[in-house]
Motif scaffolding. Structure first.
Motif, mmCIF file in Angstrom:
data_model
loop_
_atom_site.group_PDB
_atom_site.id
_atom_site.type_symbol
_atom_site.label_atom_id
_atom_site.label_comp_id
_atom_site.label_asym_id
_atom_site.label_seq_id
_atom_site.Cartn_x
_atom_site.Cartn_y
_atom_site.Cartn_z
ATOM 1 N N GLU A 22 0.830 -1.206 0.000
ATOM 2 C CA GLU A 22 0.000 0.000 0.000
ATOM 3 C C GLU A 22 0.865 1.256 0.000
ATOM 4 O O GLU A 22 0.571 2.227 -0.704
ATOM 5 C CB GLU A 22 -0.944 0.002 1.207
ATOM 6 N N PHE A 23 1.936 1.253 0.776
ATOM 7 C CA PHE A 23 2.862 2.381 0.813
ATOM 8 C C PHE A 23 3.430 2.647 -0.578
ATOM 9 O O PHE A 23 3.454 3.792 -1.045
ATOM 10 C CB PHE A 23 3.991 2.097 1.815
ATOM 11 N N LEU A 24 3.865 1.589 -1.267
ATOM 12 C CA LEU A 24 4.431 1.763 -2.604
ATOM 13 C C LEU A 24 3.398 2.268 -3.598
ATOM 14 O O LEU A 24 3.692 3.157 -4.404
ATOM 15 C CB LEU A 24 5.035 0.451 -3.108
ATOM 16 N N ARG A 25 2.196 1.715 -3.556
ATOM 17 C CA ARG A 25 1.145 2.183 -4.467
ATOM 18 C C ARG A 25 0.888 3.679 -4.269
ATOM 19 O O ARG A 25 0.738 4.422 -5.242
ATOM 20 C CB ARG A 25 -0.140 1.391 -4.272
ATOM 21 N N GLU A 26 0.867 4.110 -3.031
ATOM 22 C CA GLU A 26 0.635 5.521 -2.726
ATOM 23 C C GLU A 26 1.801 6.378 -3.210
ATOM 24 O O GLU A 26 1.603 7.413 -3.844
ATOM 25 C CB GLU A 26 0.455 5.674 -1.220
ATOM 26 N N GLN A 27 3.019 5.961 -2.923
ATOM 27 C CA GLN A 27 4.201 6.736 -3.294
ATOM 28 C C GLN A 27 4.407 6.793 -4.808
ATOM 29 O O GLN A 27 4.906 7.788 -5.330
ATOM 30 C CB GLN A 27 5.456 6.159 -2.633
ATOM 31 N N LEU A 28 4.047 5.714 -5.498
ATOM 32 C CA LEU A 28 4.280 5.619 -6.940
ATOM 33 C C LEU A 28 3.072 6.049 -7.772
ATOM 34 O O LEU A 28 3.098 5.953 -8.993
ATOM 35 C CB LEU A 28 4.703 4.195 -7.308
ATOM 36 N N ALA A 29 2.042 6.561 -7.139
ATOM 37 C CA ALA A 29 0.824 6.996 -7.834
ATOM 38 C C ALA A 29 1.091 8.007 -8.960
ATOM 39 O O ALA A 29 0.387 7.971 -9.976
ATOM 40 C CB ALA A 29 -0.180 7.551 -6.833
ATOM 41 N N ASP A 88 10.851 -9.526 0.601
ATOM 42 C CA ASP A 88 11.108 -9.191 2.012
ATOM 43 C C ASP A 88 10.986 -7.693 2.272
ATOM 44 O O ASP A 88 11.815 -7.095 2.963
ATOM 45 C CB ASP A 88 12.495 -9.687 2.442
ATOM 46 N N ASP A 89 9.960 -7.065 1.692
ATOM 47 C CA ASP A 89 9.709 -5.631 1.837
ATOM 48 C C ASP A 89 10.910 -4.778 1.436
ATOM 49 O O ASP A 89 11.153 -3.698 1.976
ATOM 50 C CB ASP A 89 9.238 -5.285 3.251
ATOM 51 N N THR A 90 11.654 -5.264 0.467
ATOM 52 C CA THR A 90 12.766 -4.522 -0.119
ATOM 53 C C THR A 90 12.438 -4.298 -1.584
ATOM 54 O O THR A 90 12.102 -5.243 -2.300
ATOM 55 C CB THR A 90 14.085 -5.307 0.012
ATOM 56 N N LEU A 91 12.535 -3.048 -2.027
ATOM 57 C CA LEU A 91 12.181 -2.681 -3.391
ATOM 58 C C LEU A 91 13.388 -2.775 -4.312
ATOM 59 O O LEU A 91 14.477 -2.277 -3.996
ATOM 60 C CB LEU A 91 11.628 -1.249 -3.404
ATOM 61 N N TYR A 92 13.177 -3.395 -5.450
ATOM 62 C CA TYR A 92 14.176 -3.497 -6.515
ATOM 63 C C TYR A 92 13.579 -2.891 -7.772
ATOM 64 O O TYR A 92 12.398 -3.098 -8.064
ATOM 65 C CB TYR A 92 14.547 -4.961 -6.791
#
Length: 132
Positions: free
Chosen positions: A9-16, A44-48
């Motif tokens: 959810e954090f990534l979806r919000e940040q990358l909107a 593991d909650d690490t973004l690549y």
């Protein structure tokens, strides 16, 4: 390990700002997509982020770890995804800049691939399909 619900959810919000960002579980990881292109991966909650020849140098310079890889038949296979610098998670504007570079790399990689038989069937007129 796949992305936790909270991290996804954090990534979806940040990358909107990129557009509609979706995520899908893949091979024990989570693929991050925009415009049907996978430009990121989470484990593991690490973004690549996706890299290619045009943006790999920036990732090597900022990398705190090697690219995402796996073992197969005793060999290490490096994937074209490099860990996003952790500081980006606290800097939303810069995160989007790096994500756009990864999305551009995903577009370039997709453009190089030859269309599959299934793609040809979707795009070709019926008369041509009968000849295939």
């Amino acid at each position: 390990m796949v992305a936790s619900q909270g991290f996804a959810e954090f990534l979806r919000e940040q990358l909107a700002p990129l557009g509609r960002v979706t995520m899908r579980r893949m091979f024990g990881k989570t693929g991050v997509f925009c415009d049907k292109l996978m430009f990121g991966m989470v484990t593991d909650d690490t973004l690549y982020f996706r890299v290619d020849d045009q943006n790999r140098a920036a990732f090597k310079e900022a990398a705190t770890s090697p690219p995402l890889s796996y073992e197969k038949h005793g060999r290490t296979i490096d994937l074209s995804f490099w860990r996003a610098p952790e500081r980006l998670l606290d800097e939303p504007d810069e995160l989007v800049i790096w994500a756009r570079a990864a999305l551009a790399a995903a577009r370039r990689v997709a453009a190089k691939r030859e269309p599959t038989h299934r793609t040809v069937r979707r795009l070709a007129p019926p008369a041509l399909i009968r000849r295939l």
